[in-house]
Design a protein around this motif. Structure first.
Motif, PDB file in Angstrom:
ATOM      1  N   VAL A  28      82.248  34.245 -41.455  1.00 16.12           N
ATOM      2  CA  VAL A  28      82.241  35.530 -42.167  1.00 16.12           C
ATOM      3  C   VAL A  28      81.304  36.539 -41.518  1.00 16.12           C
ATOM      4  O   VAL A  28      81.639  37.723 -41.403  1.00 16.12           O
ATOM      5  CB  VAL A  28      81.854  35.324 -43.661  1.00 16.12           C
ATOM      6  CG1 VAL A  28      81.591  36.646 -44.350  1.00 16.12           C
ATOM      7  CG2 VAL A  28      82.932  34.560 -44.387  1.00 16.12           C
ATOM      8  N   ALA A  29      80.136  36.104 -41.083  1.00 17.29           N
ATOM      9  CA  ALA A  29      79.103  37.052 -40.667  1.00 17.29           C
ATOM     10  C   ALA A  29      78.994  37.253 -39.155  1.00 17.29           C
ATOM     11  O   ALA A  29      78.673  38.352 -38.719  1.00 17.29           O
ATOM     12  CB  ALA A  29      77.744  36.604 -41.205  1.00 17.29           C
ATOM     13  N   PHE A  72      85.855  32.773 -45.944  1.00 18.32           N
ATOM     14  CA  PHE A  72      85.965  32.766 -47.404  1.00 18.32           C
ATOM     15  C   PHE A  72      86.779  31.578 -47.896  1.00 18.32           C
ATOM     16  O   PHE A  72      86.495  31.010 -48.945  1.00 18.32           O
ATOM     17  CB  PHE A  72      86.539  34.093 -47.919  1.00 18.32           C
ATOM     18  CG  PHE A  72      85.510  35.183 -47.992  1.00 18.32           C
ATOM     19  CD1 PHE A  72      84.456  35.116 -48.891  1.00 18.32           C
ATOM     20  CD2 PHE A  72      85.569  36.267 -47.138  1.00 18.32           C
ATOM     21  CE1 PHE A  72      83.493  36.102 -48.956  1.00 18.32           C
ATOM     22  CE2 PHE A  72      84.614  37.268 -47.184  1.00 18.32           C
ATOM     23  CZ  PHE A  72      83.569  37.184 -48.092  1.00 18.32           C
ATOM     24  N   GLY A  73      87.775  31.173 -47.106  1.00 13.05           N
ATOM     25  CA  GLY A  73      88.526  29.956 -47.451  1.00 13.05           C
ATOM     26  C   GLY A  73      87.629  28.725 -47.462  1.00 13.05           C
ATOM     27  O   GLY A  73      87.743  27.856 -48.331  1.00 13.05           O
ATOM     28  N   PRO A 133      77.408  29.600 -59.306  1.00  8.47           N
ATOM     29  CA  PRO A 133      76.692  30.266 -58.209  1.00  8.47           C
ATOM     30  C   PRO A 133      77.601  30.578 -57.015  1.00  8.47           C
ATOM     31  O   PRO A 133      77.427  31.598 -56.353  1.00  8.47           O
ATOM     32  CB  PRO A 133      75.601  29.284 -57.809  1.00  8.47           C
ATOM     33  CG  PRO A 133      75.632  28.164 -58.765  1.00  8.47           C
ATOM     34  CD  PRO A 133      76.835  28.310 -59.623  1.00  8.47           C
ATOM     35  N   TYR A 134      78.564  29.696 -56.755  1.00 10.88           N
ATOM     36  CA  TYR A 134      79.485  29.923 -55.651  1.00 10.88           C
ATOM     37  C   TYR A 134      80.385  31.127 -55.922  1.00 10.88           C
ATOM     38  O   TYR A 134      80.621  31.944 -55.027  1.00 10.88           O
ATOM     39  CB  TYR A 134      80.352  28.685 -55.399  1.00 10.88           C
ATOM     40  CG  TYR A 134      79.604  27.543 -54.780  1.00 10.88           C
ATOM     41  CD1 TYR A 134      79.207  27.587 -53.452  1.00 10.88           C
ATOM     42  CD2 TYR A 134      79.301  26.409 -55.521  1.00 10.88           C
ATOM     43  CE1 TYR A 134      78.526  26.538 -52.871  1.00 10.88           C
ATOM     44  CE2 TYR A 134      78.610  25.349 -54.956  1.00 10.88           C
ATOM     45  CZ  TYR A 134      78.225  25.410 -53.631  1.00 10.88           C
ATOM     46  OH  TYR A 134      77.549  24.385 -53.063  1.00 10.88           O
ATOM     47  N   VAL A 135      80.888  31.226 -57.144  1.00  8.90           N
ATOM     48  CA  VAL A 135      81.762  32.346 -57.503  1.00  8.90           C
ATOM     49  C   VAL A 135      80.998  33.664 -57.406  1.00  8.90           C
ATOM     50  O   VAL A 135      81.505  34.652 -56.856  1.00  8.90           O
ATOM     51  CB  VAL A 135      82.366  32.151 -58.916  1.00  8.90           C
ATOM     52  CG1 VAL A 135      83.101  33.400 -59.372  1.00  8.90           C
ATOM     53  CG2 VAL A 135      83.295  30.956 -58.926  1.00  8.90           C
ATOM     54  N   ILE A 182      79.906  38.656 -54.399  1.00 11.06           N
ATOM     55  CA  ILE A 182      78.950  39.549 -53.731  1.00 11.06           C
ATOM     56  C   ILE A 182      79.260  39.629 -52.236  1.00 11.06           C
ATOM     57  O   ILE A 182      79.287  40.710 -51.645  1.00 11.06           O
ATOM     58  CB  ILE A 182      77.500  39.088 -53.979  1.00 11.06           C
ATOM     59  CG1 ILE A 182      77.130  39.281 -55.449  1.00 11.06           C
ATOM     60  CG2 ILE A 182      76.523  39.829 -53.064  1.00 11.06           C
ATOM     61  CD1 ILE A 182      75.819  38.629 -55.853  1.00 11.06           C
ATOM     62  N   GLY A 183      79.510  38.482 -51.624  1.00  9.52           N
ATOM     63  CA  GLY A 183      79.833  38.449 -50.194  1.00  9.52           C
ATOM     64  C   GLY A 183      81.097  39.224 -49.877  1.00  9.52           C
ATOM     65  O   GLY A 183      81.149  39.961 -48.882  1.00  9.52           O
TER      66      GLY A 183
END
Length: 192
Positions: free
Chosen positions: A52-53, A133-134, A148-150, A155-156
């Motif tokens: 992702v980053a 993200f997958g 917390p993951y959701v 946010i991400g």
């Protein structure tokens, strides 16, 4: 003037070759990294963060280098066009040299290949984000406490979408500026 003309043509062609090399290298590097990320049996959070980053940034960096070479070739093309006019004026024939001037006058000259490169490089970055993200969704779905993951995913996702929109707008403004500055109606490089 003809020696300068030939020198500028060489500069322009070198820039075109550099753009092809940059696009190929960037796409190849990102594709290899994506293949390595996708082929992991049990990807972890670090793998998702890399997808992702970091991988999209490689694509964007390559695209910005590509845009710099695009600027260089457009600048050389505009200079050549103005030089053609000066040569034609010097020899007393209105259209003695018109190759680059004709290309600059054609507003869609090479627009589609250029747009294809931009979309290819941006698309590989977006594909990497999608893969990342997958991975995060896969990790979250196997967790007993998904909250917390959701929250982190939401946010991400917002951050990534905002960053991508900002980058596309930034790239588009730079690209447009180059196209206008070195267009047929753009400011002359030197007085003719």
């Amino acid at each position: 003037m003809l020696a300068e003309y030939n020198s500028l043509r060489t500069e322009s062609l070198g820039s075109i070759n550099n753009r092809v090399t940059i696009a190929n290298f960037t796409f190849g590097a990102v594709a290899i990294i994506l293949a390595a990320l996708v082929n992991q049996r049990n990807p972890d959070i670090i793998t998702g963060i890399v997808a992702v980053a970091f991988v999209p940034q490689i694509a964007k960096t390559g695209l910005m280098i590509w845009l710099g070479e695009y600027n260089r070739s457009q600048r050389a093309g505009k200079w050549i066009s103005d030089l053609e006019k000066k040569i034609s004026k010097t020899v007393g024939q209105e259209h003695a040299m018109v190759w680059e001037s004709a290309l600059i006058g054609n507003s869609i000259h090479m627009s589609y290949p250029y747009a294809s490169v931009v979309l290819l490089l941006l698309g590989t970055g977006w594909a990497s984000s999608f893969i990342g993200f997958g991975i995060f969704i896969r990790i979250a779905s196997s967790s007993s406490n998904r909250t917390p993951y959701v929250i982190g995913l939401a946010i991400g996702l917002v951050i990534v979408v905002l960053a991508e929109v900002w980058f596309v707008r930034f790239l588009r403004s730079k690209w447009r500026k180059i196209k206008v500055e070195y267009s047929k109606d753009g400011p002359p490089i030197w007085p003719i």
